[in-house]
Design a protein around this motif. Structure first.
Motif, short mmCIF file in Angstrom:
data_model
loop_
_atom_site.label_atom_id
_atom_site.label_comp_id
_atom_site.label_asym_id
_atom_site.label_seq_id
_atom_site.Cartn_x
_atom_site.Cartn_y
_atom_site.Cartn_z
N UNK A 1 33.31 61.47 20.30
CA UNK A 1 34.67 61.75 19.87
C UNK A 1 35.00 63.24 19.90
N UNK A 2 34.02 64.06 20.34
CA UNK A 2 34.22 65.50 20.35
C UNK A 2 34.98 65.98 21.58
N UNK A 3 35.11 67.32 21.67
CA UNK A 3 35.90 67.94 22.75
C UNK A 3 35.15 67.96 24.08
N UNK A 4 33.81 67.88 24.03
CA UNK A 4 33.03 67.97 25.27
C UNK A 4 33.44 66.87 26.25
N UNK A 5 33.53 65.64 25.76
CA UNK A 5 33.89 64.52 26.62
C UNK A 5 35.31 64.69 27.16
N UNK A 6 36.19 65.22 26.32
CA UNK A 6 37.57 65.44 26.76
C UNK A 6 37.64 66.45 27.90
N UNK A 7 36.93 67.59 27.73
CA UNK A 7 36.96 68.61 28.77
C UNK A 7 36.22 68.17 30.03
N UNK A 8 35.20 67.36 29.85
CA UNK A 8 34.52 66.79 31.03
C UNK A 8 35.48 65.95 31.84
N UNK A 9 36.27 65.14 31.13
CA UNK A 9 37.26 64.29 31.79
C UNK A 9 38.31 65.14 32.51
N UNK A 10 38.84 66.14 31.80
CA UNK A 10 39.91 66.97 32.36
C UNK A 10 39.42 67.74 33.58
N UNK A 11 38.27 68.40 33.46
CA UNK A 11 37.75 69.22 34.57
C UNK A 11 37.43 68.34 35.79
N UNK A 12 36.81 67.20 35.55
CA UNK A 12 36.48 66.30 36.67
C UNK A 12 37.75 65.78 37.35
N UNK A 13 38.75 65.45 36.53
CA UNK A 13 40.00 64.95 37.10
C UNK A 13 40.70 66.02 37.92
N UNK A 14 40.70 67.27 37.43
CA UNK A 14 41.34 68.38 38.16
C UNK A 14 40.63 68.64 39.48
N UNK A 15 39.29 68.68 39.43
CA UNK A 15 38.52 68.90 40.66
C UNK A 15 38.75 67.77 41.66
#
Length: 277
Positions: free
Chosen positions: A53-67
């Motif tokens: 539920x932390x921010x790491x999973x969120x940023x992993x999702x965002x960065x992967x989606x952007x790339x």
């Protein structure tokens, strides 16, 4: 530089994009899950649920989606659309057809020159044809024809089986000459069936009722049979066998060399059928 960039994009498309898409799929699914009930069921694992539920999973999702999005744009800009590919394919097919038509015109002219060497009198009904062998489909493809009679010079069937007729006999033996074929009627039909295994349907489709056939097989420099030269005449006494064979022998190597080098551009009805034409 362009080649290196294209290789990099190929690597990205094959290996990197699928991995990023998988990360987006997994991380997005984990982020959308409600862990409150699971926390109550497994109270000893608070660290795991805090991580999920932390921010790491969120940023992993965002960065992967952007790339994934950026790489998709780069590959899309390089690759052509289906419409562009179809247009390019059509243009190349038209260019190849143009080359094929020019090749047939070339062979028509060469057969005209050959006919002059035969010293046939004016008004004689004869013709010379070049047939290229299509090994994949076990047939011959017409690739040139000349006759002083425009009616006989016109195109006939688009292909001929390599298992029947005088053409097949010449293909098998290297040379074949026959000037004993009846002119017409049931005797001609029976003769063709008996000597050349010509079917009734094929007999019916023969437009020129030739009484003389001469067939010279053409072998390339590797001694591979590639085509046949066929001389036909309505008059069974029009050509003498030895003299005719000598004339065809003189040009056989030149014709075989050209067929070998140009075969990939010679129009073939099988290719047109595969293309939906």
């Amino acid at each position: 530089m362009i080649s290196t960039w294209n290789k990099f994009l190929d690597f990205v498309a094959v290996f990197v994009q699928p991995v990023l898409a998988f990360i987006v799929l997994v991380s997005g699914s984990l982020m959308s899950f409600d862990y409150r009930d699971v926390r109550k069921e497994f109270p000893k694992w608070p660290g795991l649920f805090d991580f999920l539920e932390g921010s790491f999973l969120f940023w992993t999702f965002v960065i992967s989606a952007v790339f994934t999005f950026c790489l998709g744009l780069l590959i899309a800009q390089r690759d052509k659309t289906l419409t562009q590919l179809n247009e390019e394919l059509r243009r190349h097919r038209d260019e190849k057809d143009e080359v094929g038509n020019n090749i047939i015109i070339l062979f028509d002219g060469l057969l005209l020159n050959l006919s002059r060497k035969l010293n046939a009198p004016r008004g004689v009904d004869f013709r010379i044809s070049l047939y290229v062998h299509d090994a994949a489909n076990k047939r011959f493809i017409p690739c040139g024809r000349y006759s002083p009679n425009p009616t006989l010079a016109g195109p006939g069937r688009t292909s001929y089986p390599d298992s029947e007729g005088c053409i097949a006999e010449g293909w098998r033996r290297g040379w074949h000459f026959d000037n004993a074929i009846p002119a017409s009627g049931s005797s001609r039909k029976a003769y063709n069936q008996r000597h050349y295994a010509v079917s009734e349907r094929t007999n019916y489709s023969i437009r020129m009722a030739s009484c003389l056939y001469a067939v010279r097989r053409l072998d390339d420099l590797l001694n591979t049979p590639v085509a046949v030269l066929v001389v036909e005449a309505m008059d069974s006494m029009q050509f003498e066998q030895d003299a005719l064979r000598s004339k065809l022998d003189e040009v056989a190597d030149d014709f075989a060399r050209m067929v070998h080098n140009l075969k990939g551009y010679i129009p073939n009805p099988a290719n047109a059928a595969e293309s939906g034409l």
